[in-house]
Scaffold this active site. Structure first.
Site, PDB file in Angstrom:
ATOM      1  N   ASN A 197      -3.969  -5.142  -3.123  1.00  0.00           N
ATOM      2  CA  ASN A 197      -3.064  -5.529  -4.213  1.00  0.00           C
ATOM      3  C   ASN A 197      -1.970  -6.510  -3.793  1.00  0.00           C
ATOM      4  O   ASN A 197      -1.440  -7.229  -4.630  1.00  0.00           O
ATOM      5  CB  ASN A 197      -2.476  -4.292  -4.908  1.00  0.00           C
ATOM      6  CG  ASN A 197      -1.513  -3.528  -4.043  1.00  0.00           C
ATOM      7  OD1 ASN A 197      -1.650  -3.526  -2.820  1.00  0.00           O
ATOM      8  ND2 ASN A 197      -0.536  -2.881  -4.643  1.00  0.00           N
ATOM      9  N   GLY A 237      -2.121   2.084   1.396  1.00  0.00           N
ATOM     10  CA  GLY A 237      -3.228   2.296   0.473  1.00  0.00           C
ATOM     11  C   GLY A 237      -3.041   3.594  -0.287  1.00  0.00           C
ATOM     12  O   GLY A 237      -1.913   4.047  -0.499  1.00  0.00           O
ATOM     13  N   GLU A 291       1.943   4.046   4.047  1.00  0.00           N
ATOM     14  CA  GLU A 291       2.658   3.670   2.822  1.00  0.00           C
ATOM     15  C   GLU A 291       1.688   3.862   1.680  1.00  0.00           C
ATOM     16  O   GLU A 291       0.648   3.202   1.627  1.00  0.00           O
ATOM     17  CB  GLU A 291       3.169   2.231   2.903  1.00  0.00           C
ATOM     18  CG  GLU A 291       4.283   2.034   3.923  1.00  0.00           C
ATOM     19  CD  GLU A 291       5.504   2.920   3.709  1.00  0.00           C
ATOM     20  OE1 GLU A 291       5.752   3.354   2.560  1.00  0.00           O
ATOM     21  OE2 GLU A 291       6.197   3.215   4.694  1.00  0.00           O
ATOM     22  N   CYS A 302       2.304  -0.768  -6.045  1.00  0.00           N
ATOM     23  CA  CYS A 302       2.667   0.614  -5.707  1.00  0.00           C
ATOM     24  C   CYS A 302       4.022   0.956  -6.311  1.00  0.00           C
ATOM     25  O   CYS A 302       4.313   2.118  -6.591  1.00  0.00           O
ATOM     26  CB  CYS A 302       2.704   0.788  -4.200  1.00  0.00           C
ATOM     27  SG  CYS A 302       3.723  -0.433  -3.381  1.00  0.00           S
TER      28      CYS A 302
HETATM   29  P1  NAP Z   1      -7.489   2.441  -0.413  1.00  0.00           P
HETATM   30  O1  NAP Z   1      -8.745   2.650  -1.148  1.00  0.00           O
HETATM   31  O2  NAP Z   1      -6.865   3.615   0.246  1.00  0.00           O
HETATM   32  O3  NAP Z   1      -7.811   1.305   0.674  1.00  0.00           O
HETATM   33  C1  NAP Z   1      -6.814   0.757   1.497  1.00  0.00           C
HETATM   34  C2  NAP Z   1      -7.463   0.245   2.775  1.00  0.00           C
HETATM   35  O4  NAP Z   1      -7.973   1.343   3.526  1.00  0.00           O
HETATM   36  C3  NAP Z   1      -8.658  -0.667   2.539  1.00  0.00           C
HETATM   37  O5  NAP Z   1      -8.704  -1.649   3.554  1.00  0.00           O
HETATM   38  C4  NAP Z   1      -9.840   0.291   2.671  1.00  0.00           C
HETATM   39  O6  NAP Z   1     -11.055  -0.350   2.979  1.00  0.00           O
HETATM   40  C5  NAP Z   1      -9.345   1.146   3.816  1.00  0.00           C
HETATM   41  N1  NAP Z   1      -9.957   2.480   3.921  1.00  0.00           N
HETATM   42  C6  NAP Z   1     -10.356   3.284   2.911  1.00  0.00           C
HETATM   43  N2  NAP Z   1     -10.827   4.472   3.425  1.00  0.00           N
HETATM   44  C7  NAP Z   1     -10.681   4.397   4.781  1.00  0.00           C
HETATM   45  C8  NAP Z   1     -10.954   5.289   5.857  1.00  0.00           C
HETATM   46  N3  NAP Z   1     -11.467   6.516   5.648  1.00  0.00           N
HETATM   47  N4  NAP Z   1     -10.682   4.904   7.117  1.00  0.00           N
HETATM   48  C9  NAP Z   1     -10.135   3.683   7.347  1.00  0.00           C
HETATM   49  N5  NAP Z   1      -9.870   2.776   6.370  1.00  0.00           N
HETATM   50  C10 NAP Z   1     -10.127   3.136   5.088  1.00  0.00           C
HETATM   51  O7  NAP Z   1      -6.369   1.811  -1.339  1.00  0.00           O
HETATM   52  P2  NAP Z   1      -6.492   0.550  -2.320  1.00  0.00           P
HETATM   53  O8  NAP Z   1      -7.249   0.968  -3.521  1.00  0.00           O
HETATM   54  O9  NAP Z   1      -6.963  -0.644  -1.567  1.00  0.00           O
HETATM   55  O10 NAP Z   1      -4.963   0.296  -2.692  1.00  0.00           O
HETATM   56  C11 NAP Z   1      -4.323   0.882  -3.783  1.00  0.00           C
HETATM   57  C12 NAP Z   1      -3.375   1.979  -3.316  1.00  0.00           C
HETATM   58  O11 NAP Z   1      -2.460   1.450  -2.368  1.00  0.00           O
HETATM   59  C13 NAP Z   1      -2.520   2.529  -4.445  1.00  0.00           C
HETATM   60  O12 NAP Z   1      -2.432   3.931  -4.329  1.00  0.00           O
HETATM   61  C14 NAP Z   1      -1.137   1.899  -4.175  1.00  0.00           C
HETATM   62  O13 NAP Z   1      -0.058   2.614  -4.686  1.00  0.00           O
HETATM   63  C15 NAP Z   1      -1.133   1.870  -2.684  1.00  0.00           C
HETATM   64  N6  NAP Z   1      -0.159   0.896  -2.180  1.00  0.00           N
HETATM   65  C16 NAP Z   1       0.980   1.357  -1.568  1.00  0.00           C
HETATM   66  C17 NAP Z   1       1.948   0.458  -1.126  1.00  0.00           C
HETATM   67  C18 NAP Z   1       3.186   0.940  -0.428  1.00  0.00           C
HETATM   68  O14 NAP Z   1       3.818   0.138   0.269  1.00  0.00           O
HETATM   69  N7  NAP Z   1       3.583   2.189  -0.562  1.00  0.00           N
HETATM   70  C19 NAP Z   1       1.762  -0.922  -1.319  1.00  0.00           C
HETATM   71  C20 NAP Z   1       0.601  -1.348  -1.955  1.00  0.00           C
HETATM   72  C21 NAP Z   1      -0.360  -0.433  -2.365  1.00  0.00           C
HETATM   73  P3  NAP Z   1     -12.034  -0.897   1.812  1.00  0.00           P
HETATM   74  O15 NAP Z   1     -11.275  -1.929   1.080  1.00  0.00           O
HETATM   75  O16 NAP Z   1     -13.171  -1.443   2.581  1.00  0.00           O
HETATM   76  O17 NAP Z   1     -12.377   0.283   0.955  1.00  0.00           O
END
Ligand code: NAP
Length: 497
Positions: free
Chosen positions: A164, A240, A262, A296
């Site tokens: 994002n 994530g 985060e 987020c």
């Molecule tokens: P996500 O599905 O958790 O994926 C984030 C990253 O982790 C991606 O590169 C993903 O790879 C990887 N990943 C997933 N499962 C993994 C595992 N078991 N082991 C290692 N890596 C793994 O999250 P998203 O859908 O991309 O992002 C949306 C989320 O991020 C929302 O909940 C949002 O609130 C949060 N977010 C938080 C912040 C903050 O600063 N607090 C900022 C931005 C976003 P793939 O892409 O290959 O699946």
């Protein structure tokens, strides 16, 4: 770049992009690739990317481990110069990279350019941070002892990022990691590999030595998992979802790796009866709907004093219904697509489920036609009378959906605002200084705004959440040094005379 331009079935010219390992762009060891398509139009191919596996992760970690000993002892001034140069290079590429980011992620062009500009600022900030004092001098029981602490790098750091903010988040993790002497293996989100390539290119073109930064594109299972489990990776910085964060907690705890998480948010904007409603309206709508609600820090709960709830809800409905949904590259578009078809279907079905559960949908929430059928478009949605304990009042939907929760008092507003597992960001709109101060003191959130929207975050100050939104660590600003370094305490006594 492994850039033999190829031609897709559609006849579009597309480029093939490899991993960046040990200072070389190379294809995945298994030769596998995957296509990435624009969320605004699936017929548009963005590029073909290395679909990597454990062998590539192993090579990248080995390259980072080999580079570590030299990089760690390099002059911080040298590191700062490289970050400055990368900032200048990326700055010169803002129009192209911002546009590619928009094509790949779907946020509007203004936001794509803005985010790329933010990445430049972050690189510059950490170039400066590399040259700041690192450690402290203490008095000792022995007046002849020189007693001081110094901050040292951690080693090889794994950086795992979401789609994002595909350039700003990698920048605010990778820039401090490198500035403080770590080497990096970077696994970007599968949905935004091109932006990751462009960021790494800027650093590579700035003269980063081979192995200091390595990029491996591919899936969570084939790249993310082996990376976070690799014993040579001393620390992991992850942004994530909470689900992935929970899995990483276990993986890191099992082998004692340092971990920074985060995670998600369910961010409230409280609007009190004395607020400037026009001002609040702009900030609540922008906070909820920009980046198609996929921040987020996005506002997802508007907690409104009942004395103005009907009027303010009407104002919200009118403004949200008038938002222009469309091709994010077009100047008049205010709301682009969600990240992919799965996300669009998920958000549309969450809206349906909330309706079934009794929430009152005032506008939006459905898939958008009008020539946008080949993209992940959902009309921005507003619900009235949301129950604070409902799914809509509690869970992160990560889309353009805002729920209004009317309340009878400031106390009730605070109770509702804090009654979620998350604690990332929060806003209040009021002219009452006492209430603003009480809000800042009592709200359970890591980033707090008075009279401005929940997503606002400047690059030089700490950023992160409380409760389920983080691992109690902070990113950006001076806080980044805390995560990406460790303390050494040094006692130096003079030899006996
Ligand atoms: P996500 O599905 O958790 O994926 C984030 C990253 O982790 C991606 O590169 C993903 O790879 C990887 N990943 C997933 N499962 C993994 C595992 N078991 N082991 C290692 N890596 C793994 O999250 P998203 O859908 O991309 O992002 C949306 C989320 O991020 C929302 O909940 C949002 O609130 C949060 N977010 C938080 C912040 C903050 O600063 N607090 C900022 C931005 C976003 P793939 O892409 O290959 O699946």
């Amino acid at each position: 770049m492994v850039a033999t331009p190829t031609r897709a079935d559609s006849g579009q010219a597309v480029e093939t992009f490899g991993n960046y390992i040990g200072g070389e762009w190379r294809p995945a060891a298994g030769g596998e690739t995957s296509e990435n398509r624009s969320p605004a139009n699936w017929d548009e191919l963005i590029g073909v990317f290395a679909s990597s596996g454990a062998e590539d992760v192993d090579a990248a970690v080995a390259a980072a481990a080999e580079a570590y000993h030299t990089w760690r002892f390099s002059s911080p001034i040298t590191r700062a110069n490289i970050l400055h140069k990368a900032a200048n290079i990326l700055e010169g590429r803002i129009p192209e990279v911002g546009r590619e980011l928009t094509r790949e992620e779907g946020k509007t062009l203004k936001e794509g350019i803005g985010e790329t500009t933010r990445a430049v600022q972050i690189l510059r900030y950490f170039a400066g941070e590399a040259q700041q004092p690192s450690g402290e001098h203490y008095p000792s029981a022995n007046p002849l002892t020189l007693l001081y602490t110094t901050r040292e790098p951690l080693g090889v750091v794994g950086i795992v990022t979401p789609w994002n903010f595909p350039i700003a988040i990698p920048a605010w993790k990778i820039a401090p990691a490198l500035a403080f002497g770590n080497t990096v293996v970077f696994k970007p989100a599968s949905l935004t590999p091109l932006t990751a390539v462009r960021f790494v290119e800027a650093l590579a073109d700035a003269g980063l030595p081979p192995g200091v930064l390595n990029l491996v594109t591919g899936s969570a299972a084939n790249v993310g998992d082996p990376l976070v489990r690799d014993a040579r990776v001393t620390a992991i910085s992850f942004t994530g979802s909470n689900e992935t964060g929970a899995a990483l907690r276990k993986a890191a705890a099992e082998r004692g790796a340092k971990l920074q998480l985060e995670l998600g948010g369910k961010n409230p904007a409280i609007v009190l009866g004395d607020a400037d409603l026009d001002h609040a309206l702009g900030h609540v709508v922008s906070g909820a709907m920009m980046s198609t609600g996929q921040k987020c820090t996005a506002t997802s709960r508007a907690i409104i004093d009942r004395s103005i709830a009907d009027r303010f809800t009407e104002m919200l409905a009118e403004r949200i219904a008038g938002l222009k949904v469309g091709d994010p590259l077009e100047a008049e578009t205010q709301i682009g697509p969600l990240i992919d078809e799965r996300a669009a279907e998920r958000v549309a079905s969450e809206v349906e489920a909330a309706k079934q559960a009794g929430a009152e949908l005032l506008v939006g929430g459905g898939r958008v036609g009008n020539g946008l059928e080949r993209g992940a478009f959902v009309a921005p949605a507003l619900f009235a009378e949301v129950a604070p304990d409902s799914r809509l009042g509690q869970d992160e939907l990560f889309g353009p959906v805002l729920g209004v929760i009317p309340v009878d008092s400031m106390d009730e507003a605070m109770a509702v605002a804090n009654q979620v597992k998350f604690g990332l960001s929060a806003s209040i709109f009021t002219r009452d200084l006492g209430k603003a101060l009480a809000f800042a003191r009592e709200i359970e959130a890591g980033v707090v705004h008075v009279n401005s929207e929940t997503p606002g975050a400047e690059p030089h100050v700490p950023f992160g959440g409380m409760k389920g939104s983080s691992s109690y660590s902070r990113e950006q600003g001076k806080a980044a040094r805390e995560f990406f370094t460790q303390t050494k305490t040094v006692y130096i006594d003079p030899p006996p005379a």
